[in-house]
Structure formats: C-alpha cells, structure tokens
Scaffold this motif. Structure first.
Motif, PDB file in Angstrom:
ATOM      1  N   PRO A 284      -3.654 -28.885 -30.579  1.00  9.01           N
ATOM      2  CA  PRO A 284      -4.207 -29.397 -31.831  1.00  9.01           C
ATOM      3  C   PRO A 284      -4.999 -28.314 -32.553  1.00  9.01           C
ATOM      4  CG  PRO A 284      -4.531 -30.981 -30.065  1.00  9.01           C
ATOM      5  CD  PRO A 284      -3.989 -29.740 -29.423  1.00  9.01           C
ATOM      6  N   GLY A 285      -4.740 -28.196 -33.839  1.00 10.74           N
ATOM      7  CA  GLY A 285      -5.422 -27.185 -34.645  1.00 10.74           C
ATOM      8  C   GLY A 285      -4.767 -25.825 -34.634  1.00 10.74           C
ATOM      9  N   ALA A 286      -3.748 -25.623 -33.792  1.00  9.13           N
ATOM     10  CA  ALA A 286      -3.094 -24.317 -33.708  1.00  9.13           C
ATOM     11  C   ALA A 286      -2.248 -24.069 -34.960  1.00  9.13           C
ATOM     12  CB  ALA A 286      -2.206 -24.246 -32.468  1.00  9.13           C
ATOM     13  N   PRO A 287      -2.196 -22.805 -35.432  1.00 15.42           N
ATOM     14  CA  PRO A 287      -1.359 -22.498 -36.590  1.00 15.42           C
ATOM     15  C   PRO A 287       0.126 -22.604 -36.245  1.00 15.42           C
ATOM     16  CG  PRO A 287      -2.290 -20.486 -35.658  1.00 15.42           C
ATOM     17  CD  PRO A 287      -2.938 -21.631 -34.938  1.00 15.42           C
ATOM     18  N   ILE A 288       0.918 -22.996 -37.211  1.00  9.63           N
ATOM     19  CA  ILE A 288       2.364 -23.129 -37.049  1.00  9.63           C
ATOM     20  C   ILE A 288       3.027 -21.937 -37.736  1.00  9.63           C
ATOM     21  CG2 ILE A 288       4.387 -24.539 -37.515  1.00  9.63           C
ATOM     22  CD1 ILE A 288       2.433 -25.846 -35.579  1.00  9.63           C
ATOM     23  N   ASN A 289       3.738 -21.136 -36.960  1.00 13.00           N
ATOM     24  CA  ASN A 289       4.395 -19.940 -37.484  1.00 13.00           C
ATOM     25  C   ASN A 289       5.909 -20.173 -37.500  1.00 13.00           C
ATOM     26  OD1 ASN A 289       5.797 -17.244 -37.291  1.00 13.00           O
ATOM     27  ND2 ASN A 289       3.694 -16.519 -37.564  1.00 13.00           N
ATOM     28  N   GLU A 290       6.483 -20.245 -38.692  1.00 13.92           N
ATOM     29  CA  GLU A 290       7.910 -20.536 -38.822  1.00 13.92           C
ATOM     30  C   GLU A 290       8.779 -19.504 -38.128  1.00 13.92           C
ATOM     31  OE1 GLU A 290       9.190 -21.085 -42.805  1.00 13.92           O
ATOM     32  OE2 GLU A 290       7.821 -22.751 -43.220  1.00 13.92           O
ATOM     33  N   ASP A 291       8.443 -18.236 -38.293  1.00  8.43           N
ATOM     34  CA  ASP A 291       9.259 -17.170 -37.707  1.00  8.43           C
ATOM     35  C   ASP A 291       9.249 -17.241 -36.184  1.00  8.43           C
ATOM     36  OD1 ASP A 291      10.025 -16.109 -40.158  1.00  8.43           O
ATOM     37  OD2 ASP A 291       8.253 -14.819 -40.277  1.00  8.43           O
ATOM     38  N   GLN A 292       8.077 -17.462 -35.604  1.00  6.70           N
ATOM     39  CA  GLN A 292       7.981 -17.541 -34.149  1.00  6.70           C
ATOM     40  C   GLN A 292       8.756 -18.733 -33.610  1.00  6.70           C
ATOM     41  OE1 GLN A 292       3.828 -17.527 -33.116  1.00  6.70           O
ATOM     42  NE2 GLN A 292       3.542 -15.350 -33.608  1.00  6.70           N
ATOM     43  N   LEU A 293       8.659 -19.876 -34.294  1.00  2.85           N
ATOM     44  CA  LEU A 293       9.392 -21.057 -33.852  1.00  2.85           C
ATOM     45  C   LEU A 293      10.894 -20.845 -33.960  1.00  2.85           C
ATOM     46  CD1 LEU A 293       7.235 -23.935 -35.394  1.00  2.85           C
ATOM     47  CD2 LEU A 293       7.569 -23.449 -32.966  1.00  2.85           C
ATOM     48  N   ALA A 294      11.335 -20.243 -35.057  1.00  2.00           N
ATOM     49  CA  ALA A 294      12.764 -19.985 -35.245  1.00  2.00           C
ATOM     50  C   ALA A 294      13.299 -19.088 -34.139  1.00  2.00           C
ATOM     51  CB  ALA A 294      13.014 -19.359 -36.612  1.00  2.00           C
ATOM     52  N   GLN A 295      12.531 -18.063 -33.802  1.00  2.00           N
ATOM     53  CA  GLN A 295      12.956 -17.142 -32.742  1.00  2.00           C
ATOM     54  C   GLN A 295      12.973 -17.842 -31.385  1.00  2.00           C
ATOM     55  OE1 GLN A 295      10.572 -13.597 -32.511  1.00  2.00           O
ATOM     56  NE2 GLN A 295      11.902 -12.599 -31.027  1.00  2.00           N
ATOM     57  N   ALA A 296      11.956 -18.629 -31.115  1.00  2.00           N
ATOM     58  CA  ALA A 296      11.870 -19.310 -29.818  1.00  2.00           C
ATOM     59  C   ALA A 296      12.995 -20.321 -29.642  1.00  2.00           C
ATOM     60  CB  ALA A 296      10.517 -19.995 -29.685  1.00  2.00           C
ATOM     61  N   LEU A 297      13.401 -20.956 -30.741  1.00  2.00           N
ATOM     62  CA  LEU A 297      14.431 -22.000 -30.663  1.00  2.00           C
ATOM     63  C   LEU A 297      15.832 -21.469 -30.881  1.00  2.00           C
ATOM     64  CD1 LEU A 297      12.588 -24.802 -32.696  1.00  2.00           C
ATOM     65  CD2 LEU A 297      12.775 -24.592 -30.213  1.00  2.00           C
ATOM     66  N   GLY A 298      15.939 -20.208 -31.298  1.00  2.00           N
ATOM     67  CA  GLY A 298      17.253 -19.621 -31.531  1.00  2.00           C
ATOM     68  C   GLY A 298      17.950 -20.174 -32.754  1.00  2.00           C
ATOM     69  N   VAL A 299      17.168 -20.516 -33.778  1.00  2.00           N
ATOM     70  CA  VAL A 299      17.736 -21.021 -35.031  1.00  2.00           C
ATOM     71  C   VAL A 299      17.140 -20.228 -36.188  1.00  2.00           C
ATOM     72  CG1 VAL A 299      18.068 -23.349 -34.088  1.00  2.00           C
ATOM     73  CG2 VAL A 299      15.950 -22.805 -35.317  1.00  2.00           C
ATOM     74  N   GLY A 300      17.669 -20.469 -37.390  1.00  2.00           N
ATOM     75  CA  GLY A 300      17.134 -19.803 -38.576  1.00  2.00           C
ATOM     76  C   GLY A 300      15.883 -20.489 -39.085  1.00  2.00           C
ATOM     77  N   ARG A 301      15.296 -19.910 -40.113  1.00  2.00           N
ATOM     78  CA  ARG A 301      14.069 -20.469 -40.669  1.00  2.00           C
ATOM     79  C   ARG A 301      14.321 -21.778 -41.424  1.00  2.00           C
ATOM     80  NH1 ARG A 301      10.331 -16.294 -43.785  1.00  2.00           N
ATOM     81  NH2 ARG A 301       9.042 -18.176 -43.790  1.00  2.00           N
ATOM     82  N   THR A 302      15.522 -21.917 -42.004  1.00  2.00           N
ATOM     83  CA  THR A 302      15.797 -23.122 -42.787  1.00  2.00           C
ATOM     84  C   THR A 302      15.731 -24.384 -41.944  1.00  2.00           C
ATOM     85  OG1 THR A 302      17.117 -21.901 -44.404  1.00  2.00           O
ATOM     86  CG2 THR A 302      17.467 -24.281 -44.273  1.00  2.00           C
ATOM     87  N   PRO A 303      16.387 -24.448 -40.772  1.00  2.00           N
ATOM     88  CA  PRO A 303      16.240 -25.646 -39.932  1.00  2.00           C
ATOM     89  C   PRO A 303      14.792 -25.912 -39.520  1.00  2.00           C
ATOM     90  CG  PRO A 303      18.096 -24.338 -39.190  1.00  2.00           C
ATOM     91  CD  PRO A 303      17.362 -23.513 -40.194  1.00  2.00           C
TER      92      PRO A 303
END
Length: 221
Positions: free
Chosen positions: A34-53
């Motif tokens: 809770p309260g942690a920043p959400i980084n789109e690039d890091q999530l995309a890399q971790a999930l193996g998907v692009g930024r759009t999804p």
C-alpha cells in the motif's frame, strides 16, 4: 497449489486481461505494498507484455480502488483503510449469500468439477505446514469459483472487487490472526451445499462466513 488465484475461465485471455489479473493479485496480496508507486515500465517488463496492456489494466484497477493517480505525483497502490471494513462487509453480507444461492441453482457440470477440485485442496490444508500466503490464494480461488458459478457477470464483477478489498485488509492483519486455516476450511461445507444444489444452506453458510471474517478482523485490531 497455484501461486496466483484466478477465476476459472476457458477462453484465451488477452494481454490486457492477463496483465490486469497479474497486477490485481499482486495488489490484493500486498506484494505491491500500500502506498507504493506504480511503474508501468517495470510492470511491463516483469509480466513480459508491452506498456499498452499494462496501461489498460491500470485503468481498470483505478476504478476498482486498488490504485490511485494523483496529478503531478504519479500512480500509487491505494492504502488499506480499516475504516472501510464496515462498508465492504455491508455489501458482502447481502451479496455473498445471493451468490452462493445462485451458484447452487445454476452451477454447470464444469462449475461443480472446479468447485470439487478446490474442495479437495481444502481437505489437505495443514495449518502446521501451509503458510499464510498459500491459504490466502486458496481462499481467493474458492470465492472466485463460486462467483463464476452464478453465471451473472455483474454480480461476479461486484463481488470479485469487494472480496479483493476485503482480502487486502486480511493480509494487513495476517500476523495477528490465529486460525486462518480454520477460516479457509469453512468453505468446505459451503462448496458441498453448492455442488449438491442446496441454495438455502449455501446462502446461510456464506452469510456466516462473511460475519465471521469481520469478527476475526475486528478481534485482531
């Protein structure tokens, strides 16, 4: 046991749906704190998907109150506020019994097979060996299987959202809860009532389960 609790679905999932479910469960289980920043690039890399999804997933998660976006600050996981417990429980005490009863009436053979498989997992729960995270994933799996068996997408979506918020509160107090295994094991008779097609019994057990959850959390505060 699966590491991520997922709704039972047969169709091929889109990248956006896969991203949504993966990020959602990380937020629900407080793997993203809770309260942690959400980084789109890091999530995309971790999930193996692009930024759009990922971006599409985050829009849904904001609507579900799991993340919040602030102008000039960015996007963050929402805080877990114990004062929300009464509001969440108020909704669940009405809708969980309805969902259980409808699942008992409408469950298909495939639904009953899914619920029976989860029931077998409940039977082998060992509180001495199973860690809290595994128990939480199993709890999510049970609830989501029941909601899917209602075959009412509006009811399912509403309850998934509220169960997610309730689970975040549970995770926050997980170290103070003494009988998590017992709480999860309560689902056994509920599943039996649904599989056997007994809507009245299913509704009664679902209501007792939600009330017991709120009592356990309040006792841990």
């Amino acid at each position: 046991m699966q590491n991520v609790a997922t709704e039972p679905r047969g169709e091929e999932l889109s990248l956006a749906e896969r991203a949504y479910r993966a990020i959602r469960d990380r937020l629900v289980m407080l793997e993203i704190r809770p309260g942690a920043p959400i980084n789109e690039d890091q999530l995309a890399q971790a999930l193996g998907v692009g930024r759009t999804p990922v971006r599409e997933a985050l829009k849904r998660l904001q609507y579900e109150r799991l993340i919040a976006t602030y102008p000039r600050r960015g996007t963050f996981a929402t805080d877990v506020n114990i004062t929300d417990l009464a509001h969440i429980s108020e909704v669940r005490q009405e809708l969980e019994p309805l969902a259980a009863a409808q699942a008992a009436r409408r469950a298909t053979a495939a639904d009953r097979a899914t619920l029976t498989a989860v029931r077998r997992e409940l039977e082998i729960v060992d509180p001495r060996r199973q860690d809290a995270t595994e128990l939480m994933h199993l709890d999510l799996s049970v609830h989501r299987a029941i909601y899917a068996a209602t075959h009412n997408p509006y009811l399912e979506d509403t309850l998934v959202r509220h169960d997610n918020l309730a689970t975040r509160i549970w995770c926050l107090f997980i170290d103070r809860l003494s009988d998590m295994a017992g709480h999860v094991a309560e689902h056994g008779p509920l599943i039996d009532a649904i599989v056997s097609g007994d809507p009245d019994q299913a509704a009664q057990l679902a209501r007792s389960h939600v009330e017991g959850f709120e009592r356990a959390i309040r006792g841990a505060i």
